[in-house]
Design a protein around this motif. Structure first.
Motif, PDB file in Angstrom:
ATOM      1  N   TYR A 189      -9.252  -6.230   7.498  1.00 12.95           N
ATOM      2  CA  TYR A 189      -8.047  -6.050   8.320  1.00 12.95           C
ATOM      3  C   TYR A 189      -8.400  -6.059   9.806  1.00 12.95           C
ATOM      4  O   TYR A 189      -9.558  -5.859  10.174  1.00 12.95           O
TER       5      TYR A 189
ATOM      6  N   SER B 236      -8.027   1.184   0.122  1.00 13.07           N
ATOM      7  CA  SER B 236      -8.211   0.762   1.507  1.00 13.07           C
ATOM      8  C   SER B 236      -8.908   1.900   2.239  1.00 13.07           C
ATOM      9  O   SER B 236      -8.673   3.080   1.944  1.00 13.07           O
TER      10      SER B 236
ATOM     11  N   HIS C 206      -3.561   3.486   0.620  1.00 13.99           N
ATOM     12  CA  HIS C 206      -3.763   3.069   2.022  1.00 13.99           C
ATOM     13  C   HIS C 206      -4.998   3.732   2.651  1.00 13.99           C
ATOM     14  O   HIS C 206      -5.747   3.103   3.378  1.00 13.99           O
TER      15      HIS C 206
ATOM     16  N   LYS D 222       0.836  -1.210   0.000  1.00 10.34           N
ATOM     17  CA  LYS D 222       0.000   0.000   0.000  1.00 10.34           C
ATOM     18  C   LYS D 222       0.863   1.248   0.000  1.00 10.34           C
ATOM     19  O   LYS D 222       1.928   1.271   0.629  1.00 10.34           O
TER      20      LYS D 222
ATOM     21  N   ASN E   5     -10.999  -3.657  -1.880  1.00  8.62           N
ATOM     22  CA  ASN E   5     -11.073  -2.597  -0.871  1.00  8.62           C
ATOM     23  C   ASN E   5     -10.732  -3.231   0.474  1.00  8.62           C
ATOM     24  O   ASN E   5     -11.378  -4.184   0.893  1.00  8.62           O
ATOM     25  N   GLN E   6      -9.689  -2.724   1.129  1.00  5.75           N
ATOM     26  CA  GLN E   6      -9.255  -3.299   2.413  1.00  5.75           C
ATOM     27  C   GLN E   6      -9.785  -2.411   3.544  1.00  5.75           C
ATOM     28  O   GLN E   6      -9.475  -1.228   3.593  1.00  5.75           O
TER      29      GLN E   6
END
Ligand code: NDP
Length: 276
Positions: free
Chosen positions: A189, A140, A111, A78, A160-161
């Protein structure tokens, strides 16, 4: 199910290895890389890292772990939002590649959202793809409205985190269905709630006991019950790593899920996206 596919059909493992907090202390690096390598040996071939972690140190540990076996790994890194412009992103990507000792990142994520317009980041990501520096790009910590703002670029955003665990279920209200509809995997996450109070919760412990499993396995299996979700627990302890693998085979029963819902109710209205 041990793997799902990105929208273009590329397989991606559903259980991976996180790396936040790795590479912060030089003395620990060899041991940290050894645990990541053991994870690869045991089939945890997705590694999630970021230029932020350990100020580049985590990417260096990843580089040590994947040396000589790059082709086994689905590598995710990221970029900082301040590095997500058309001029800075190629430089940040080059630095990450160098630290990890590879010439391509499988999935490169923004990120979190910063001052650079999302369309500019998306275009810079596309350039990196054309140049063969990355295979896919994603984001993210972006909520539905941010994803919609990607407009024509949304179809190229591979994942998509976001924060997702039993204590942080807000994404189930709209973001998770939105991403499922776009065939965009959601990467959960902190699925173990960072190894804190979540794993000591009496209801999780009761479900774990009934399953003949551990609280961490229940927490991970719960994230993986959703189609289109990838879970990326971090374990620098070998026993934790081996334990987490067990979540791949666990099937939570309707009774388990109801009990977990009563202790950790699903969202009934829109909540703003939580992030760590
Ligand atoms: P996790 O929820 O994965 O929890 C990690 C903690 O849980 C560590 O302290 C670990 O200990 C412990 N642990 C691991 N396995 C077990 C187990 N079986 N039993 C008990 N404790 C266990 O938290 P993270 O915040 O690290 O999230 C996972 C990954 O997600 C990160 O490492 C990072 O890659 C990514 N992430 C992304 C963010 C983003 O903004 N995109 C934000 C936060 C995380 P030990 O290490 O000693 O084994």
């Amino acid at each position: 199910m041990h793997s799902i596919t990105l929208a273009d059909g590329t397989p991606i493992p559903t259980l991976g290895q996180g790396t936040w907090r790795l590479g912060e202390r030089g003395a620990d690096r060899g041991a940290e890389a050894a645990v990541l390598r053991l994870g690869l040996d045991l089939g945890l071939t997705l590694i999630d890292t970021a230029e932020m972690y350990g100020d580049g140190g985590a990417e260096e540990v990843v580089g040590e772990a994947i040396a000589g076996r790059r082709e086994e790994v689905f590598l995710v890194s990221k970029a900082y939002p301040q590095n997500a412009s058309r001029t800075q992103l190629p430089l940040a990507c080059e630095r990450s590649l160098r630290r990890m000792g590879t010439d391509v990142i499988d999935l490169y994520l923004l990120h979190w959202r910063g001052a650079v317009p999302l369309a500019e980041t998306a275009e810079a990501m596309e350039r990196l793809k054309e140049q063969g520096k990355i295979r896919h790009w994603g984001v993210s910590n972006l909520d539905v409205a941010d994803l919609e703002e990607l407009g024509p670029h949304l179809k190229n955003c591979a994942a998509n985190q976001v924060l997702y665990n039993l204590e942080a279920r807000g994404v189930e209200f709209d973001l998770l269905p939105f991403c499922q509809n776009e065939l965009m995997p959601v990467m959960a996450y902190s699925p173990l709630g960072q190894g804190g109070a979540l794993l000591r919760h009496p209801v999780i412990r009761r479900v774990a006991e009934r399953q003949g499993a551990t609280p961490a396995q229940v927490a991970l299996a719960w994230t993986l019950r959703n189609p289109g979700v990838i879970s990326i627990p971090k374990a620098s302890n070998e026993a934790h790593l081996r334990e987490n693998l067990g979540a791949r085979l666990m099937v939570l029963t309707p009774e388990d899920l109801l009990e977990l819902d009563s202790a950790f109710p699903p969202p009934r209205h829109k909540r703003s996206l939580e992030m760590i």
